[in-house]
Design a protein around this motif. Sequence first.
Motif, PDB file in Angstrom:
ATOM      1  N   TYR A 325       0.870  -1.179   0.000  1.00 41.73           N
ATOM      2  CA  TYR A 325       0.000   0.000   0.000  1.00 41.73           C
ATOM      3  C   TYR A 325       0.905   1.226   0.000  1.00 41.73           C
ATOM      4  CZ  TYR A 325      -3.834  -3.094   1.420  1.00 41.73           C
ATOM      5  OH  TYR A 325      -4.773  -4.095   1.489  1.00 41.73           O
ATOM      6  N   TYR A 326       0.598   2.199  -0.872  1.00 41.31           N
ATOM      7  CA  TYR A 326       1.443   3.375  -0.983  1.00 41.31           C
ATOM      8  C   TYR A 326       1.100   4.459   0.032  1.00 41.31           C
ATOM      9  CZ  TYR A 326       2.811   1.524  -5.580  1.00 41.31           C
ATOM     10  OH  TYR A 326       3.279   0.749  -6.606  1.00 41.31           O
ATOM     11  N   SER A 327      -0.144   4.503   0.497  1.00 38.64           N
ATOM     12  CA  SER A 327      -0.530   5.616   1.358  1.00 38.64           C
ATOM     13  C   SER A 327      -1.369   5.150   2.533  1.00 38.64           C
ATOM     14  CB  SER A 327      -1.287   6.690   0.562  1.00 38.64           C
ATOM     15  OG  SER A 327      -2.424   6.141  -0.068  1.00 38.64           O
ATOM     16  N   VAL A 328      -1.250   5.889   3.635  1.00 39.37           N
ATOM     17  CA  VAL A 328      -2.019   5.622   4.840  1.00 39.37           C
ATOM     18  C   VAL A 328      -2.670   6.928   5.283  1.00 39.37           C
ATOM     19  CG1 VAL A 328       0.103   5.900   6.224  1.00 39.37           C
ATOM     20  CG2 VAL A 328      -1.927   4.878   7.263  1.00 39.37           C
ATOM     21  N   VAL A 329      -3.969   6.870   5.606  1.00 37.56           N
ATOM     22  CA  VAL A 329      -4.727   8.042   6.029  1.00 37.56           C
ATOM     23  C   VAL A 329      -5.552   7.681   7.261  1.00 37.56           C
ATOM     24  CG1 VAL A 329      -6.461   9.750   5.375  1.00 37.56           C
ATOM     25  CG2 VAL A 329      -4.863   8.893   3.659  1.00 37.56           C
ATOM     26  N   PRO A 330      -5.468   8.477   8.333  1.00 32.32           N
ATOM     27  CA  PRO A 330      -6.305   8.199   9.504  1.00 32.32           C
ATOM     28  C   PRO A 330      -7.718   8.733   9.319  1.00 32.32           C
ATOM     29  CG  PRO A 330      -4.916  10.089   9.939  1.00 32.32           C
ATOM     30  CD  PRO A 330      -4.534   9.593   8.574  1.00 32.32           C
ATOM     31  N   TYR A 338      -6.762   3.962   7.054  1.00 33.61           N
ATOM     32  CA  TYR A 338      -7.155   3.472   5.736  1.00 33.61           C
ATOM     33  C   TYR A 338      -5.908   3.398   4.860  1.00 33.61           C
ATOM     34  CZ  TYR A 338     -11.748   4.426   7.578  1.00 33.61           C
ATOM     35  OH  TYR A 338     -12.867   4.438   8.377  1.00 33.61           O
ATOM     36  N   LEU A 339      -5.604   2.192   4.401  1.00 32.49           N
ATOM     37  CA  LEU A 339      -4.427   1.949   3.574  1.00 32.49           C
ATOM     38  C   LEU A 339      -4.878   1.772   2.134  1.00 32.49           C
ATOM     39  CD1 LEU A 339      -3.440   1.360   6.451  1.00 32.49           C
ATOM     40  CD2 LEU A 339      -2.153  -0.576   5.552  1.00 32.49           C
ATOM     41  N   GLY A 340      -4.326   2.596   1.232  1.00 27.99           N
ATOM     42  CA  GLY A 340      -4.767   2.529  -0.150  1.00 27.99           C
ATOM     43  C   GLY A 340      -3.655   2.744  -1.134  1.00 27.99           C
ATOM     44  N   SER A 341      -4.061   3.026  -2.381  1.00 25.98           N
ATOM     45  CA  SER A 341      -3.178   3.117  -3.537  1.00 25.98           C
ATOM     46  C   SER A 341      -2.679   1.716  -3.892  1.00 25.98           C
ATOM     47  CB  SER A 341      -2.008   4.060  -3.281  1.00 25.98           C
ATOM     48  OG  SER A 341      -2.436   5.269  -2.694  1.00 25.98           O
ATOM     49  N   CYS A 342      -2.146   1.573  -5.061  1.00 33.66           N
ATOM     50  CA  CYS A 342      -1.526   0.346  -5.549  1.00 33.66           C
ATOM     51  C   CYS A 342      -2.536  -0.584  -6.223  1.00 33.66           C
ATOM     52  CB  CYS A 342      -0.780  -0.399  -4.448  1.00 33.66           C
ATOM     53  SG  CYS A 342       0.248  -1.743  -5.082  1.00 33.66           S
ATOM     54  N   LEU A 343      -3.436  -1.235  -5.463  1.00 33.77           N
ATOM     55  CA  LEU A 343      -4.334  -2.221  -6.056  1.00 33.77           C
ATOM     56  C   LEU A 343      -5.799  -1.806  -5.926  1.00 33.77           C
ATOM     57  CD1 LEU A 343      -2.498  -5.535  -5.086  1.00 33.77           C
ATOM     58  CD2 LEU A 343      -2.437  -4.282  -7.241  1.00 33.77           C
ATOM     59  N   ASP A 344      -6.721  -2.766  -5.819  1.00 31.41           N
ATOM     60  CA  ASP A 344      -8.155  -2.470  -5.904  1.00 31.41           C
ATOM     61  C   ASP A 344      -8.891  -2.637  -4.580  1.00 31.41           C
ATOM     62  OD1 ASP A 344      -8.026  -5.211  -5.702  1.00 31.41           O
ATOM     63  OD2 ASP A 344      -9.388  -5.618  -7.375  1.00 31.41           O
ATOM     64  N   SER A 363     -13.803  -1.288  -7.771  1.00 31.89           N
ATOM     65  CA  SER A 363     -14.001  -1.919  -9.074  1.00 31.89           C
ATOM     66  C   SER A 363     -12.754  -1.881  -9.944  1.00 31.89           C
ATOM     67  CB  SER A 363     -15.159  -1.251  -9.815  1.00 31.89           C
ATOM     68  OG  SER A 363     -14.869   0.119 -10.053  1.00 31.89           O
ATOM     69  N   GLY A 364     -11.802  -1.017  -9.592  1.00 26.71           N
ATOM     70  CA  GLY A 364     -10.561  -0.918 -10.353  1.00 26.71           C
ATOM     71  C   GLY A 364      -9.415  -0.566  -9.424  1.00 26.71           C
ATOM     72  N   ASP A 365      -8.183  -0.739  -9.889  1.00 32.99           N
ATOM     73  CA  ASP A 365      -7.053  -0.452  -9.000  1.00 32.99           C
ATOM     74  C   ASP A 365      -6.794   1.048  -8.930  1.00 32.99           C
ATOM     75  OD1 ASP A 365      -4.387   0.309 -10.557  1.00 32.99           O
ATOM     76  OD2 ASP A 365      -5.454  -1.168 -11.775  1.00 32.99           O
ATOM     77  N   MET A 366      -6.215   1.463  -7.791  1.00 29.70           N
ATOM     78  CA  MET A 366      -5.957   2.877  -7.522  1.00 29.70           C
ATOM     79  C   MET A 366      -4.641   3.363  -8.095  1.00 29.70           C
ATOM     80  SD  MET A 366      -7.244   2.956  -3.559  1.00 29.70           S
ATOM     81  CE  MET A 366      -6.759   1.243  -3.335  1.00 29.70           C
ATOM     82  N   GLY A 367      -3.744   2.449  -8.446  1.00 27.69           N
ATOM     83  CA  GLY A 367      -2.449   2.881  -8.943  1.00 27.69           C
ATOM     84  C   GLY A 367      -1.791   3.840  -7.979  1.00 27.69           C
ATOM     85  N   SER A 368      -1.492   5.029  -8.451  1.00 28.73           N
ATOM     86  CA  SER A 368      -0.822   6.035  -7.627  1.00 28.73           C
ATOM     87  C   SER A 368      -1.798   7.028  -7.008  1.00 28.73           C
ATOM     88  CB  SER A 368       0.201   6.787  -8.473  1.00 28.73           C
ATOM     89  OG  SER A 368      -0.443   7.352  -9.613  1.00 28.73           O
ATOM     90  N   ALA A 369      -3.105   6.760  -7.075  1.00 32.81           N
ATOM     91  CA  ALA A 369      -4.095   7.716  -6.577  1.00 32.81           C
ATOM     92  C   ALA A 369      -4.027   7.866  -5.064  1.00 32.81           C
ATOM     93  CB  ALA A 369      -5.496   7.287  -6.991  1.00 32.81           C
ATOM     94  N   ALA A 370      -4.308   9.078  -4.594  1.00 32.42           N
ATOM     95  CA  ALA A 370      -4.317   9.372  -3.166  1.00 32.42           C
ATOM     96  C   ALA A 370      -5.694   9.087  -2.569  1.00 32.42           C
ATOM     97  CB  ALA A 370      -3.939  10.837  -2.932  1.00 32.42           C
ATOM     98  N   LEU A 371      -5.763   9.141  -1.241  1.00 27.84           N
ATOM     99  CA  LEU A 371      -7.017   8.979  -0.502  1.00 27.84           C
ATOM    100  C   LEU A 371      -7.307  10.269   0.254  1.00 27.84           C
ATOM    101  CD1 LEU A 371      -6.312   5.554   1.272  1.00 27.84           C
ATOM    102  CD2 LEU A 371      -7.296   5.882  -0.984  1.00 27.84           C
ATOM    103  N   GLN A 372      -8.585  10.608   0.351  1.00 24.52           N
ATOM    104  CA  GLN A 372      -8.995  11.736   1.205  1.00 24.52           C
ATOM    105  C   GLN A 372     -10.196  11.289   2.036  1.00 24.52           C
ATOM    106  OE1 GLN A 372      -7.204  14.375   1.435  1.00 24.52           O
ATOM    107  NE2 GLN A 372      -6.007  14.384  -0.456  1.00 24.52           N
ATOM    108  N   VAL A 373     -10.119  11.494   3.347  1.00 22.79           N
ATOM    109  CA  VAL A 373     -11.249  11.199   4.226  1.00 22.79           C
ATOM    110  C   VAL A 373     -11.883  12.499   4.699  1.00 22.79           C
ATOM    111  CG1 VAL A 373     -10.239   9.017   5.013  1.00 22.79           C
ATOM    112  CG2 VAL A 373      -9.808  11.111   6.301  1.00 22.79           C
TER     113      VAL A 373
END
Length: 377
Positions: A325-330, A338-344, A363-373
């Motif tokens: 997982y590339y990114s972690v967001v509390p 919440y751990l995201g980026s990389c896969l689906d 439904s699809g992988d996040m690749g390099s996309a960031a997360l926002q809560v």
Amino acid sequence: MLNKEIIKKGLGLLSLSVVLSSGFSTNLNAANVKLESNHNYLVTETRPNNIVLADLETNKVINECKTDETFSPGGIVLSPDYKVAYILGGYGEEIAGYEIETCKKVFHTSLTQENIRAKSLFGLAVNEDGTKVYAIYNRTEMLNDRYKVLPPHFSVYNVADGLDAKPVKSFEMPRQTTVVSTGKDGKVYVVGTDLYEVNPTTGDIKVAKKIVKWGKEGYSDLDSAANYIIGQQTGDLTALYATIKYDDPKNPSEDAGTWYWGITSVDLNTGEIIQQNISEYETLMFTAIRSPKDSNILYGVLNDLTKFDLKEQKVLKRVVTDHTYYSVVPSMDGDKLYLGSCLDDIAVYDANTLEKIGKIQLSGDMGSAALQVFKTK
């Protein structure tokens, strides 16, 4: 102990991991949704060209907006009222804004103008009242017989200008700048070889904190990276660095010293800046973020999830994740991660125990996309 080449490879890998997707479609609105009050949500992007809205009470995707812009690089930020998601798309040449409830496109600009090609990795932010969009991008003049590299620009756009927005102000920025975030007081912080404080009204730029050439006695220059837009809603902008503490400062050698992880971090709510080591270099991380509940606690992620005590400069706990997982967001209250980026999928962890407690399937992988809560009022 890991050597410098391994560390440099790890810190540099993220900028090479922005895999370009070829998906393209015209905007097709999904079913409209209505954000509930006092409710927790998450937005991200997925391939081929989707903005995803997830309900964090149920860990389910509740809306998916098709974008006109091709996926990549995956930068995404929210307006202060949480109504509009702004994305960097078109291989870093476009910025667009979509209402996350209706999928309606309400903002667009092309960073590339005429023969000046522009590219932005993650240089995207919205100002504190939601009326302005900020962008930092590299520029190249495409001449008939050569390419001419131009100074990077910081540009300001009026949200009200809608689907054909042009810069209302532009000024030059130092090279090698990446992530940009807006403080609650309107100051804009930009991470590069230094941490810059930018006045978007006057164009004044000052060094708020030295990074690479930090000049700390007995230590090497910093190898620093910040490539993900995370933490805007929780008020955190954190860049990781690696450094050597030399055994003999008078005769510095990479082979005679101890490697450390560290952070340069801005509290976007107060403007407080800290820069310090966090632990010896034991595991590779791509992103790190401080807890909104306790700013002394830091989380980092890549192939494992680690919880740090900043004051004690030690690891409190580390767990191996199911995959990278590339990114972690509390969460906004700091109780979940919440751990995201990389896969689906987005993994959900208890922020205290680091126990995995859920998953959000996409439904699809996040690749390099960031997360926002965010949490609605």
